[in-house]
Design a protein around this motif. Sequence first.
Motif, short mmCIF file in Angstrom:
data_model
loop_
_atom_site.label_atom_id
_atom_site.label_comp_id
_atom_site.label_asym_id
_atom_site.label_seq_id
_atom_site.Cartn_x
_atom_site.Cartn_y
_atom_site.Cartn_z
N LYS A 1 -32.36 -23.90 -0.25
CA LYS A 1 -33.40 -24.94 -0.34
C LYS A 1 -32.83 -26.17 -1.02
O LYS A 1 -32.09 -26.08 -1.99
CB LYS A 1 -34.60 -24.38 -1.12
CG LYS A 1 -35.88 -25.13 -0.90
CD LYS A 1 -37.03 -24.39 -1.59
CE LYS A 1 -38.33 -25.10 -1.34
NZ LYS A 1 -39.46 -24.43 -2.01
N ASP A 2 -33.15 -27.33 -0.51
CA ASP A 2 -32.69 -28.62 -1.03
C ASP A 2 -31.25 -28.94 -0.65
O ASP A 2 -30.75 -30.02 -0.97
CB ASP A 2 -32.84 -28.71 -2.55
CG ASP A 2 -34.28 -28.60 -3.01
OD1 ASP A 2 -34.52 -28.06 -4.10
OD2 ASP A 2 -35.17 -29.05 -2.26
N ARG A 3 -30.56 -28.01 0.03
CA ARG A 3 -29.21 -28.29 0.51
C ARG A 3 -29.13 -28.25 2.03
O ARG A 3 -28.39 -29.00 2.64
CB ARG A 3 -28.20 -27.27 -0.07
CG ARG A 3 -28.07 -27.29 -1.58
CD ARG A 3 -26.92 -26.40 -2.04
NE ARG A 3 -27.10 -25.01 -1.65
CZ ARG A 3 -26.23 -24.34 -0.90
NH1 ARG A 3 -25.13 -24.93 -0.45
NH2 ARG A 3 -26.45 -23.07 -0.58
#
Length: 124
Positions: free
Chosen positions: A64-66
Amino acid sequence: VQLQASGGGLVQAGGSLRLSCAVSGRAFSRSVVAWFRQAPGKEREFVAGIWWSGGMTSYAESVKDRFTIHRDSGETTVNLQMNNVSSEDTANYYCAADLAARFMTRNASAYTSWGQGTLVTVSS
């Protein structure tokens, strides 16, 4: 439905890579297309998924977030944009489809159509 994954390769830690899953055949409105990965000696794990209709997404906490999953403008390819990769992202990546999904599951056994794997190797 047939799926074909591509885009794997060697990337340095901190770098980016984009995987593509070409979807052909008939995709039903209640389909989920997801990316899974399997590292040597480990079980296959869910990475990210997207509803074919509507585009809602879900991610494993570890990416998540990458990573970002999205459909292209022609809506026949599902891409996985991988940013800020680390050695822990090294794995064979597979795209898969659940053609009659009532909800998005992270259980690989629910996905009935699979593409071949594409290997991602992150060097430190």
